[in-house]
Design a protein around this motif. Structure first.
Motif, mmCIF file in Angstrom:
data_model
loop_
_atom_site.group_PDB
_atom_site.id
_atom_site.type_symbol
_atom_site.label_atom_id
_atom_site.label_comp_id
_atom_site.label_asym_id
_atom_site.label_seq_id
_atom_site.Cartn_x
_atom_site.Cartn_y
_atom_site.Cartn_z
ATOM 1 N N THR A 278 0.816 -1.221 0.000
ATOM 2 C CA THR A 278 0.000 0.000 0.000
ATOM 3 C C THR A 278 0.845 1.265 0.000
ATOM 4 O O THR A 278 0.375 2.324 -0.407
ATOM 5 C CB THR A 278 -0.934 0.016 1.217
ATOM 6 N N ASP A 279 2.069 1.160 0.454
ATOM 7 C CA ASP A 279 2.961 2.318 0.512
ATOM 8 C C ASP A 279 3.485 2.619 -0.895
ATOM 9 O O ASP A 279 4.275 1.850 -1.458
ATOM 10 C CB ASP A 279 4.124 2.034 1.457
ATOM 11 N N GLN A 280 3.057 3.747 -1.457
ATOM 12 C CA GLN A 280 3.431 4.085 -2.832
ATOM 13 C C GLN A 280 4.897 4.470 -2.963
ATOM 14 O O GLN A 280 5.424 4.565 -4.069
ATOM 15 C CB GLN A 280 2.553 5.234 -3.341
ATOM 16 N N THR A 281 5.562 4.721 -1.845
ATOM 17 C CA THR A 281 6.981 5.069 -1.906
ATOM 18 C C THR A 281 7.861 3.824 -2.049
ATOM 19 O O THR A 281 9.048 3.934 -2.338
ATOM 20 C CB THR A 281 7.399 5.836 -0.643
ATOM 21 N N VAL A 282 7.266 2.664 -1.838
ATOM 22 C CA VAL A 282 8.016 1.413 -1.993
ATOM 23 C C VAL A 282 8.135 1.071 -3.475
ATOM 24 O O VAL A 282 7.133 0.952 -4.179
ATOM 25 C CB VAL A 282 7.319 0.259 -1.237
ATOM 26 N N ASP A 283 9.350 0.935 -3.960
ATOM 27 C CA ASP A 283 9.595 0.619 -5.372
ATOM 28 C C ASP A 283 9.415 -0.881 -5.598
ATOM 29 O O ASP A 283 10.037 -1.700 -4.911
ATOM 30 C CB ASP A 283 11.011 1.041 -5.758
ATOM 31 N N VAL A 284 8.582 -1.249 -6.555
ATOM 32 C CA VAL A 284 8.326 -2.674 -6.831
ATOM 33 C C VAL A 284 9.171 -3.199 -7.985
ATOM 34 O O VAL A 284 9.009 -4.353 -8.401
ATOM 35 C CB VAL A 284 6.834 -2.909 -7.130
ATOM 36 N N ASN A 285 10.080 -2.365 -8.531
ATOM 37 C CA ASN A 285 10.921 -2.799 -9.659
ATOM 38 C C ASN A 285 10.067 -3.399 -10.769
ATOM 39 O O ASN A 285 10.255 -4.545 -11.192
ATOM 40 C CB ASN A 285 11.964 -3.811 -9.196
ATOM 41 N N LEU A 286 9.138 -2.602 -11.252
ATOM 42 C CA LEU A 286 8.151 -3.090 -12.213
ATOM 43 C C LEU A 286 8.783 -3.674 -13.467
ATOM 44 O O LEU A 286 8.254 -4.623 -14.061
ATOM 45 C CB LEU A 286 7.199 -1.940 -12.594
ATOM 46 N N GLU A 287 9.934 -3.124 -13.875
ATOM 47 C CA GLU A 287 10.566 -3.594 -15.115
ATOM 48 C C GLU A 287 11.049 -5.037 -15.017
ATOM 49 O O GLU A 287 11.405 -5.645 -16.030
ATOM 50 C CB GLU A 287 11.731 -2.676 -15.500
ATOM 51 N N GLN A 288 11.061 -5.597 -13.813
ATOM 52 C CA GLN A 288 11.436 -6.996 -13.660
ATOM 53 C C GLN A 288 10.325 -7.940 -14.140
ATOM 54 O O GLN A 288 10.588 -9.104 -14.446
ATOM 55 C CB GLN A 288 11.739 -7.296 -12.183
ATOM 56 N N TYR A 289 9.107 -7.418 -14.201
ATOM 57 C CA TYR A 289 7.957 -8.270 -14.518
ATOM 58 C C TYR A 289 7.158 -7.786 -15.729
ATOM 59 O O TYR A 289 6.280 -8.498 -16.205
ATOM 60 C CB TYR A 289 7.014 -8.330 -13.311
ATOM 61 N N PHE A 290 7.492 -6.606 -16.221
ATOM 62 C CA PHE A 290 6.696 -5.989 -17.279
ATOM 63 C C PHE A 290 7.624 -5.475 -18.366
ATOM 64 O O PHE A 290 8.644 -4.842 -18.093
ATOM 65 C CB PHE A 290 5.869 -4.832 -16.698
ATOM 66 N N ARG A 291 7.262 -5.732 -19.604
ATOM 67 C CA ARG A 291 8.076 -5.292 -20.741
ATOM 68 C C ARG A 291 7.170 -4.760 -21.837
ATOM 69 O O ARG A 291 6.039 -5.211 -21.989
ATOM 70 C CB ARG A 291 8.906 -6.458 -21.269
ATOM 71 N N CYS A 292 7.672 -3.813 -22.619
ATOM 72 C CA CYS A 292 6.919 -3.264 -23.751
ATOM 73 C C CYS A 292 7.376 -3.911 -25.051
ATOM 74 O O CYS A 292 8.524 -4.347 -25.183
ATOM 75 C CB CYS A 292 7.095 -1.748 -23.833
ATOM 76 N N CYS A 293 6.484 -3.948 -26.012
ATOM 77 C CA CYS A 293 6.691 -4.669 -27.261
ATOM 78 C C CYS A 293 7.726 -3.990 -28.157
ATOM 79 O O CYS A 293 7.558 -2.826 -28.537
ATOM 80 C CB CYS A 293 5.351 -4.805 -27.984
ATOM 81 N N SER A 294 8.780 -4.705 -28.526
ATOM 82 C CA SER A 294 9.816 -4.143 -29.397
ATOM 83 C C SER A 294 9.318 -3.978 -30.832
ATOM 84 O O SER A 294 9.804 -3.118 -31.562
ATOM 85 C CB SER A 294 11.055 -5.036 -29.376
ATOM 86 N N VAL A 295 8.347 -4.812 -31.245
ATOM 87 C CA VAL A 295 7.807 -4.687 -32.603
ATOM 88 C C VAL A 295 7.032 -3.381 -32.751
ATOM 89 O O VAL A 295 7.098 -2.728 -33.797
ATOM 90 C CB VAL A 295 6.916 -5.898 -32.946
ATOM 91 N N HIS A 296 6.310 -2.976 -31.713
ATOM 92 C CA HIS A 296 5.622 -1.683 -31.747
ATOM 93 C C HIS A 296 6.636 -0.549 -31.903
ATOM 94 O O HIS A 296 6.392 0.431 -32.620
ATOM 95 C CB HIS A 296 4.799 -1.473 -30.470
ATOM 96 N N PHE A 297 7.784 -0.676 -31.230
ATOM 97 C CA PHE A 297 8.834 0.333 -31.369
ATOM 98 C C PHE A 297 9.359 0.369 -32.798
ATOM 99 O O PHE A 297 9.549 1.438 -33.386
ATOM 100 C CB PHE A 297 9.975 0.028 -30.399
ATOM 101 N N LYS A 298 9.574 -0.810 -33.395
ATOM 102 C CA LYS A 298 10.099 -0.864 -34.750
ATOM 103 C C LYS A 298 9.090 -0.330 -35.772
ATOM 104 O O LYS A 298 9.476 0.244 -36.803
ATOM 105 C CB LYS A 298 10.498 -2.298 -35.108
ATOM 106 N N ARG A 299 7.816 -0.505 -35.485
ATOM 107 C CA ARG A 299 6.797 0.019 -36.406
ATOM 108 C C ARG A 299 6.844 1.542 -36.469
ATOM 109 O O ARG A 299 6.837 2.130 -37.550
ATOM 110 C CB ARG A 299 5.409 -0.440 -35.960
ATOM 111 N N THR A 300 6.897 2.176 -35.302
ATOM 112 C CA THR A 300 6.955 3.642 -35.302
ATOM 113 C C THR A 300 8.321 4.126 -35.779
ATOM 114 O O THR A 300 8.437 5.205 -36.363
ATOM 115 C CB THR A 300 6.628 4.199 -33.905
ATOM 116 N N LEU A 301 9.371 3.321 -35.552
ATOM 117 C CA LEU A 301 10.693 3.656 -36.076
ATOM 118 C C LEU A 301 10.659 3.679 -37.602
ATOM 119 O O LEU A 301 11.212 4.586 -38.239
ATOM 120 C CB LEU A 301 11.710 2.633 -35.573
#
Length: 333
Positions: free
Chosen positions: A120-143
């Motif tokens: 519940t403490d929003q100041t606690v960092d959950v290291n979201l990037e350890q469990y969540f990733r964005c699509c590289s193909v979407h990046f290549k499309r806009t590239l």
């Protein structure tokens, strides 16, 4: 956060087994309801080795596109995956999730994660990037889109710009090298600065070098998360193709979703009994009309050519090295 979610016992079982990284995205333009214009279908998929294909694991009909709506979807994903409430144990039990660059989806994922683990403490960092990733193909499309825009990138520099952008996705880049490449793109193509910084602001979810560990070599878990949502888009395409209408209302979507997940269960049951659910298509034989005389150019103007005699195997061309299967296998048996 009004929503309706469907998960069969078969889907829940595959979620709990966590065979592969998850992929989540919304199916745009399929659910159209004037009484709820923000309604959409959100689907999480994963690979099922038993059926040897990707299947929907959780399908939600969301009445909006806010972070809270997506949080409702991901909460079901976490619950049905039987994930522990201790976040430190997730590296051994959660296979990771890949989405597009929607801020609402990413925020919804974090909200659901915090609620599931009781953080519940929003100041606690959950290291979201350890469990969540964005699509590289979407990046290549806009590239590809910006590289092909002549007002932003000179025509003769299009290929160069695309290759420089793809280098940012290199798994072996470290932070210092990444910074040099980013500065190189901005120097060569200053008009793309705002576009590139938009991705840099979300960089820890797309660029390996922006991981806090400083490179993929020391962060293997991020590398296990699916790099794109291609499989999810394929399942989403099947979801739309099997519908009786290109556009459906909320009620029609509920009915279609039920039928779709039921079909997955039927396929699973069929394979469990040893049945085959995939068949090879037989090639159609060419139709010949025996009641029609030869009356086409190809038939009437065709000339008979002498058959060429097969080349003698004893003739060896000394002008080039042996480069055929026959030549290279001579004398091996």
């Amino acid at each position: 956060d009004a929503h309706s979610t469907m998960v069969t016992p078969v889907q829940a079982k595959r979620l709990e087994e966590a065979e592969s990284s998850l992929q989540t995205d919304s199916i745009e333009g399929f659910l159209v309801d004037l009484d709820c214009p923000q309604a959409n279908v959100t689907m999480t998929t994963g690979f099922c080795s038993f059926l040897n294909r990707n299947i929907p694991l959780v399908i939600s009909i969301l009445m909006g596109k806010s972070a809270e709506h997506y949080a409702a979807h991901f909460s079901v994903v976490f619950q049905k995956s039987a994930l522990p409430t201790d976040l430190e144990s997730w590296n051994d039990s959660f296979p990771g999730n890949c989405c597009d660059f929607s801020d609402a989806e990413r925020s919804g994922f974090e909200i659901a994660l915090r609620r599931h683990c009781g953080i519940t403490d929003q100041t606690v960092d959950v290291n979201l990037e350890q469990y969540f990733r964005c699509c590289s193909v979407h990046f290549k499309r806009t590239l590809t889109r910006v590289a092909g825009n002549g007002s932003l990138v000179p025509r003769d520099q299009e290929r160069k710009m695309y290759e420089m952008g793809c280098e940012l996705l290199n798994d072996e880049l470290y932070t210092e090298e990444f910074i040099v490449k980013v500065e190189g793109i901005i120097t060569a193509f200053p008009k793309l600065k705002r576009w590139l910084y938009w991705y840099i602001n979300r960089g820890e979810f797309i660029f390996p070098a922006m991981q806090r560990s400083g490179g993929m070599q020391s962060n293997s878990f991020f590398n296990h998360i699916s790099k794109d949502t291609n499989a999810q888009e394929a399942v989403g395409g099947d979801f739309q193709a099997t519908s009786s209408s290109k556009k459906v209302s909320i009620g029609e979507c509920v009915d279609h979703t039920f039928r779709f997940v039921t079909q997955v269960k039927m396929d699973y049951d069929a394979v469990s009994r040893g049945a085959t659910i995939r068949y090879k298509r037989q090639k159609k034989s060419k139709y010949v009309n025996d009641g029609r005389p030869p009356d086409t150019t190809a038939q009437l103007a065709r000339t008979t050519t002498a058959r060429k005699l097969p080349r003698s195997k004893s003739i060896i061309d000394e002008s080039h090295p042996p480069d055929t299967t026959t030549a290279l296998l001579v004398g091996t048996t």
